[in-house]
Design an enzyme around this catalytic site. Structure first.
Site, mmCIF file in Angstrom:
data_model
loop_
_atom_site.group_PDB
_atom_site.id
_atom_site.type_symbol
_atom_site.label_atom_id
_atom_site.label_comp_id
_atom_site.label_asym_id
_atom_site.label_seq_id
_atom_site.Cartn_x
_atom_site.Cartn_y
_atom_site.Cartn_z
ATOM 1 N N ASN A 141 0.855 -1.181 0.000
ATOM 2 C CA ASN A 141 0.000 0.000 0.000
ATOM 3 C C ASN A 141 0.892 1.232 0.000
ATOM 4 O O ASN A 141 1.945 1.234 0.625
ATOM 5 C CB ASN A 141 -0.880 0.004 1.256
ATOM 6 C CG ASN A 141 -1.935 1.090 1.212
ATOM 7 O OD1 ASN A 141 -2.940 0.974 0.513
ATOM 8 N ND2 ASN A 141 -1.699 2.169 1.942
ATOM 9 N N GLU A 204 -1.103 1.296 -4.892
ATOM 10 C CA GLU A 204 -1.095 2.627 -5.506
ATOM 11 C C GLU A 204 0.118 2.819 -6.419
ATOM 12 O O GLU A 204 0.074 3.608 -7.362
ATOM 13 C CB GLU A 204 -1.108 3.719 -4.439
ATOM 14 C CG GLU A 204 -2.454 3.912 -3.737
ATOM 15 C CD GLU A 204 -2.709 2.928 -2.606
ATOM 16 O OE1 GLU A 204 -1.851 2.037 -2.389
ATOM 17 O OE2 GLU A 204 -3.752 3.042 -1.956
ATOM 18 N N ASP A 253 -3.902 22.244 7.829
ATOM 19 C CA ASP A 253 -4.504 21.327 6.864
ATOM 20 C C ASP A 253 -4.912 22.064 5.586
ATOM 21 O O ASP A 253 -4.635 23.249 5.443
ATOM 22 C CB ASP A 253 -5.691 20.590 7.497
ATOM 23 C CG ASP A 253 -5.703 19.138 7.048
ATOM 24 O OD1 ASP A 253 -5.525 18.892 5.841
ATOM 25 O OD2 ASP A 253 -5.884 18.247 7.893
HETATM 26 MN MN MN Z 1 -4.396 1.810 -0.470
#
Ligand code: MN
Length: 434
Positions: A141, A204, A253
């Site tokens: 991942n 990804e 953020d």
């Molecule tokens: Mn993922």
């Protein structure tokens, strides 16, 4: 398919790159320049105070630059992202690569990590792609996370409950720390792939490889069982501790406001590998790059969703003013009177974070907020064309919402031309062509 190759191609386009030769400090100084040039050129800092590394920022700083990086334009972008997430291509594994040139003991102080805003608790790594292998060994991942540098070999990592969180929980259940590698300094297509948000279990980096036409190469790390992009500038090999938590934040953020302080896991660095002359990649928190990387994959999903509800969607934009998160402008070719409202419903249905949506006709340029406002001014009536949904699930990021229950009010604006009036009344006046 490296950061460097992309820098070369951008430097050939007038106005797309600014090189600073004067010495600049990673403490507030470089971030201030990043803010000044936000949504503008790639910035290259050749002399960095206290470091021998160069710094680059803004690689994904504009929509068009991201499109160039993945070989798309504003029309083909959605299908490029959706195709790549649905059909990832496993990257090629190599024995060695540029990133394995130098192997070092853990020392984060050698990296020119930036301190951005006045209330920041310390320097934050903001461009790190965290690659982890699932504890069952079945898949990798990759995702981006902010990392607060605590000392030479420790960081705090913010992990929102998504994929990396699930892998960390699984490792914890087995009584283990989670092995990870943090890749810094990549081709923007790799960064876009890491942010593309495919289903859990989809790599990804495979999505990134699909975006790069199969050119992504990986190498194995030495200290952890993880494979990383071979052409990265820097890779931090580490473990996310199973039990140690520490204060993380406050951090700015994508809203440009401070997120709260939370207890988050500690990352312990076990090794660093890098190029001989690495370029450190920086992303400004709350800057356009941060917003676009978060927003563009959502935009692609909204396009997909709205296309299922109305016959012809010309474009979807999560606007920078709405932090590429809360506000969408949607352009449709209306074929029936109710299409505008159906587009609104589909827009809300395909992106839970979005709060205000404006739907306009195809003659409105949704990249120009003044045109969208003009459509609201001349084609919209509040009692007829607005829909309001109270207490819907919203986003934790919106300080005006009920942040405890994550509830918000959503408003949709149908600013398409009403069909019960003569169309000529709404047409933009044209000048005769010469
Ligand atoms: Mn993922």
């Amino acid at each position: 398919m490296s950061l460097r190759l992309f820098l070369d191609s951008e430097s050939a386009i007038p106005g797309e790159m600014l090189v600073e030769e004067k010495e600049r400090s990673p403490m507030y100084d470089i971030p201030a320049l990043m803010k000044r040039h936000d949504n503008g050129p790639v910035l290259v800092f050749n002399k960095v105070k206290g470091s021998s590394f160069k710094i680059v920022s803004g690689l994904c700083g504009t929509r068009n630059r991201i499109f160039r990086a993945i070989g798309a334009d504003s029309q083909t972008y959605y299908s490029r992202i959706i195709d790549a997430t649905n059909h990832p291509v496993p990257p090629i594994l190599e024995e060695s690569g540029p990133v394995t040139e130098v192997r070092e003991k853990p020392d984060l102080m050698k990296l020119p990590v930036l301190t951005h805003y006045e209330k920041d608790p310390g320097p934050y790594i903001t461009s790190g792609i965290v690659v982890a292998r699932s504890p069952d060994g079945k898949f990798q991942n990759a995702s981006m996370h902010r990392l607060l540098v605590l000392d030479r070999d420790h960081m705090a990592i913010r992990i929102v409950p998504r994929h990396l969180y699930a892998l960390h929980q699984e490792a914890k259940k087995q009584g283990k720390d989670l092995q990870v590698a943090i890749s810094i300094g990549n081709h923007p297509a790799v960064t876009v792939g890491a942010n593309s948000g495919p289903k859990f279990g989809v790599d990804e980096l495979g999505v990134a490889n699909a975006l790069l036409g199969g050119e992504l190469k990986l190498v194995r790390c030495k200290h952890v069982d993880v494979k990383v992009p071979a052409e990265s500038e820097i890779v931090i090999e580490a473990v996310i501790k199973k039990d140690k938590l520490v204060d993380e934040g406050p951090f700015v953020d994508l809203t440009g406001t401070y997120d709260i302080v939370r207890k988050q896991p500690i990352v312990e660095v076990v090794g660093i590998m890098r190029r001989k002359d690495p370029i450190y990649q920086a992303i400004l928190p709350g800057g356009s790059e941060h917003k676009l990387l978060m927003g563009l994959p959502k935009e692609a999903r909204m396009y997909d969703g709205i296309t299922k509800a109305v016959p012809e969607v010309r474009g979807v934009r999560l606007t920078l003013g709405g932090s590429c998160w809360f506000h969408a402008a949607v352009s449709i070719r209306k074929q029936a009177e109710g299409d505008g409202k159906n587009a609104l419903l589909a827009a809300f249905g395909s992106n839970p974070s979005v709060k205000h949506v404006v739907v306009v006709d195809e003659d409105i340029n949704i990249d120009d907020v003044n045109e969208v406002e003009w459509a609201l001014a001349t084609r919209f009536q509040g009692d007829e064309d607005m829909i309001k949904i109270r207490k819907a699930r919203g986003s934790t990021l919106d300080p005006s919402s009920d942040q405890e229950k994550i509830l918000t009010t959503k408003i949709g604006f149908d600013a398409t031309i009403p069909w019960n009036k003569a169309k000529e009344k709404f047409e933009k006046a044209k000048m005769p062509e010469k």
